[in-house]
Design a protein around this motif. Structure first.
Motif, mmCIF file in Angstrom:
data_model
loop_
_atom_site.group_PDB
_atom_site.id
_atom_site.type_symbol
_atom_site.label_atom_id
_atom_site.label_comp_id
_atom_site.label_asym_id
_atom_site.label_seq_id
_atom_site.Cartn_x
_atom_site.Cartn_y
_atom_site.Cartn_z
ATOM 1 N N VAL A 109 5.635 9.781 36.290
ATOM 2 C CA VAL A 109 6.572 10.526 35.288
ATOM 3 C C VAL A 109 7.294 11.455 36.118
ATOM 4 C CG1 VAL A 109 6.747 11.691 33.116
ATOM 5 C CG2 VAL A 109 5.105 9.977 33.529
ATOM 6 N N VAL A 110 8.466 11.782 35.897
ATOM 7 C CA VAL A 110 9.264 12.583 36.621
ATOM 8 C C VAL A 110 9.749 14.039 35.659
ATOM 9 C CG1 VAL A 110 10.172 11.361 38.399
ATOM 10 C CG2 VAL A 110 11.431 11.555 36.173
ATOM 11 N N PRO A 111 9.904 15.156 36.225
ATOM 12 C CA PRO A 111 10.391 16.284 35.624
ATOM 13 C C PRO A 111 11.869 16.041 35.210
ATOM 14 C CG PRO A 111 10.116 16.844 37.778
ATOM 15 C CD PRO A 111 9.613 15.422 37.661
ATOM 16 N N GLU A 112 12.024 16.758 34.047
ATOM 17 C CA GLU A 112 13.625 16.569 33.549
ATOM 18 C C GLU A 112 14.611 16.460 34.544
ATOM 19 O OE1 GLU A 112 16.366 18.641 30.330
ATOM 20 O OE2 GLU A 112 14.193 18.867 30.140
ATOM 21 N N HIS A 113 14.684 17.544 35.306
ATOM 22 C CA HIS A 113 15.862 17.534 36.599
ATOM 23 C C HIS A 113 16.127 16.337 37.243
ATOM 24 C CE1 HIS A 113 12.621 18.770 39.404
ATOM 25 N NE2 HIS A 113 13.358 18.597 40.215
ATOM 26 N N MET A 114 14.557 15.698 37.400
ATOM 27 C CA MET A 114 14.847 14.280 38.435
ATOM 28 C C MET A 114 15.375 13.191 37.319
ATOM 29 S SD MET A 114 11.954 14.503 40.958
ATOM 30 C CE MET A 114 12.607 13.789 42.468
ATOM 31 N N GLU A 115 14.863 13.370 36.244
ATOM 32 C CA GLU A 115 15.110 12.203 35.402
ATOM 33 C C GLU A 115 16.710 12.238 35.112
ATOM 34 O OE1 GLU A 115 14.891 11.302 30.394
ATOM 35 O OE2 GLU A 115 13.232 12.453 31.559
ATOM 36 N N LYS A 116 17.416 13.439 35.118
ATOM 37 C CA LYS A 116 18.888 13.369 34.831
ATOM 38 C C LYS A 116 19.621 12.779 36.163
ATOM 39 C CE LYS A 116 19.030 17.386 31.779
ATOM 40 N NZ LYS A 116 19.384 18.882 31.714
ATOM 41 N N GLN A 117 18.986 13.052 37.487
ATOM 42 C CA GLN A 117 19.649 12.428 38.667
ATOM 43 C C GLN A 117 19.474 11.052 38.802
ATOM 44 O OE1 GLN A 117 16.880 14.319 41.709
ATOM 45 N NE2 GLN A 117 18.783 15.204 42.814
#
Length: 87
Positions: A64-72
């Motif tokens: 699971v990734v943090p939100e900033h990586m999810e946006k990337q």
């Protein structure tokens, strides 16, 4: 967001081993797509002469990734985690 983590090791132009992870949505498992993302990253760090194959890049795990990586990942299709010798 759950992602597939692809563990990647390539030899840099100066001979050092470069280690980074390629993160994509968990349902993206086509090696050719992953390798293209890796090549794009390598080009961005001036290592574009590198070839990328299953010898250098392998599926590792789901995470699971943090939100900033999810946006990337949503915007670019992938994200990179630089681990060793990426600079």
């Amino acid at each position: 967001m759950k992602v597939a983590v692809w563990d990647t090791y390539v030899t840099r132009n100066d001979g050092k081993i470069m280690h980074f992870d390629i993160l994509v949505e968990e349902n993206v498992m086509e090696e050719n797509i992953i390798f293209e993302y890796g090549k794009k990253y390598l080009k961005s760090v001036m290592q574009s002469t590198q070839n990328l194959t299953s010898k250098q890049c392998n599926f590792c795990h789901i995470d699971v990734v943090p939100e900033h990586m999810e946006k990337q990942i949503i915007n670019n299709g992938y994200a990179i985690i630089e681990m060793e010798n990426c600079y």
